[in-house]
Enzyme design. Structure first.
Site, PDB file in Angstrom:
ATOM      1  N   ASN A   1     -12.897  -3.381   3.410  1.00 14.52           N
ATOM      2  CA  ASN A   1     -13.681  -2.327   3.435  1.00 14.52           C
ATOM      3  C   ASN A   1     -14.572  -2.620   2.525  1.00 14.52           C
ATOM      4  O   ASN A   1     -14.498  -3.094   1.305  1.00 14.52           O
ATOM      5  CB  ASN A   1     -12.849  -0.919   3.210  1.00 14.52           C
ATOM      6  CG  ASN A   1     -11.740  -0.785   4.419  1.00 14.52           C
ATOM      7  OD1 ASN A   1     -12.113  -1.390   5.340  1.00 14.52           O
ATOM      8  ND2 ASN A   1     -10.627  -0.192   4.068  1.00 14.52           N
TER       9      ASN A   1
ATOM     10  N   HIS B   1     -10.628  -5.377  -2.574  1.00 18.17           N
ATOM     11  CA  HIS B   1      -9.049  -5.771  -2.148  1.00 18.17           C
ATOM     12  C   HIS B   1      -9.266  -6.005  -0.486  1.00 18.17           C
ATOM     13  O   HIS B   1     -10.008  -5.746   0.386  1.00 18.17           O
ATOM     14  CB  HIS B   1      -8.344  -4.572  -2.454  1.00 18.17           C
ATOM     15  CG  HIS B   1      -8.666  -3.394  -1.939  1.00 18.17           C
ATOM     16  ND1 HIS B   1      -9.673  -2.487  -2.302  1.00 18.17           N
ATOM     17  CD2 HIS B   1      -8.030  -2.597  -0.932  1.00 18.17           C
ATOM     18  CE1 HIS B   1      -9.842  -1.554  -1.693  1.00 18.17           C
ATOM     19  NE2 HIS B   1      -8.878  -1.378  -0.616  1.00 18.17           N
TER      20      HIS B   1
ATOM     21  N   VAL C   1     -10.893   2.827  -2.786  1.00 18.42           N
ATOM     22  CA  VAL C   1     -10.878   2.423  -4.221  1.00 18.42           C
ATOM     23  C   VAL C   1     -12.080   1.616  -4.667  1.00 18.42           C
ATOM     24  O   VAL C   1     -12.289   0.472  -3.847  1.00 18.42           O
ATOM     25  CB  VAL C   1      -9.462   1.937  -4.689  1.00 18.42           C
ATOM     26  CG1 VAL C   1      -9.346   1.391  -6.168  1.00 18.42           C
ATOM     27  CG2 VAL C   1      -8.243   2.637  -4.470  1.00 18.42           C
TER      28      VAL C   1
ATOM     29  N   ASP D   1       1.029  -1.073   0.077  1.00 18.70           N
ATOM     30  CA  ASP D   1       0.084   0.044   0.085  1.00 18.70           C
ATOM     31  C   ASP D   1       1.034   1.337  -0.137  1.00 18.70           C
ATOM     32  O   ASP D   1       1.986   1.196   0.770  1.00 18.70           O
ATOM     33  CB  ASP D   1      -0.790  -0.204   1.235  1.00 18.70           C
ATOM     34  CG  ASP D   1      -2.136   0.911   1.161  1.00 18.70           C
ATOM     35  OD1 ASP D   1      -1.622   2.077   0.871  1.00 18.70           O
ATOM     36  OD2 ASP D   1      -3.134   0.397   1.345  1.00 18.70           O
TER      37      ASP D   1
ATOM     38  N   HIS E   1      -6.879  -6.112   2.515  1.00 19.82           N
ATOM     39  CA  HIS E   1      -5.619  -5.314   3.353  1.00 19.82           C
ATOM     40  C   HIS E   1      -4.977  -6.476   4.181  1.00 19.82           C
ATOM     41  O   HIS E   1      -5.763  -7.117   5.099  1.00 19.82           O
ATOM     42  CB  HIS E   1      -6.169  -4.233   4.244  1.00 19.82           C
ATOM     43  CG  HIS E   1      -6.755  -3.155   3.375  1.00 19.82           C
ATOM     44  ND1 HIS E   1      -6.023  -2.007   3.079  1.00 19.82           N
ATOM     45  CD2 HIS E   1      -7.962  -2.936   3.060  1.00 19.82           C
ATOM     46  CE1 HIS E   1      -6.675  -0.957   2.501  1.00 19.82           C
ATOM     47  NE2 HIS E   1      -7.967  -1.654   2.198  1.00 19.82           N
TER      48      HIS E   1
END
Length: 112
Positions: A85, A98, A94, A28, A100
């Site tokens: 998220n 995805h 975004v 990230d 994390h």
């Protein structure tokens, strides 16, 4: 086209740590922990709530990739956190699903 799609297409550089046919993982650019890696499916799915039964295999691959990368980053003994998220209130920045992978420090609860 999202930022992640541009990374997948190699139109934007990224610090890639792993890649398979269905996903790519990279550091990230605004890390929230000493180790903060994003695991992104190459299939453009806007968010977890937009997945279907057809995405079950892909979702499993993302979690297994996170566990494998956590091992490679030596996070298994101390522990790590996985976050997905969803939507504005969920912290989604975004609109591309995805995972994390966060580690390298003590995680607090509740997250903020």
């Amino acid at each position: 086209m999202t930022l992640f799609e541009k990374i997948i297409r190699r139109e934007i550089p990224a610090d890639i740590v792993a890649e398979e046919k269905e996903w790519i993982a990279f550091h990230d650019t605004t890390p929230q922990a000493p180790i903060h890696i994003l695991i992104v499916p190459k299939k453009p799915i806007p968010r977890l709530s937009k997945t279907t039964e057809n995405d079950c295999m892909l979702l499993g691959q993302l979690l297994l990739a996170a566990a494998r990368i956590a091992a490679e980053e030596h996070l298994l003994e101390a522990g790590f956190r996985i976050v997905i998220n969803n939507g504005n209130n969920g912290g989604e920045a975004v609109p591309h699903l995805h995972v994390h992978l966060l580690g390298g420090r003590k995680m607090e609860w509740p997250p903020g």
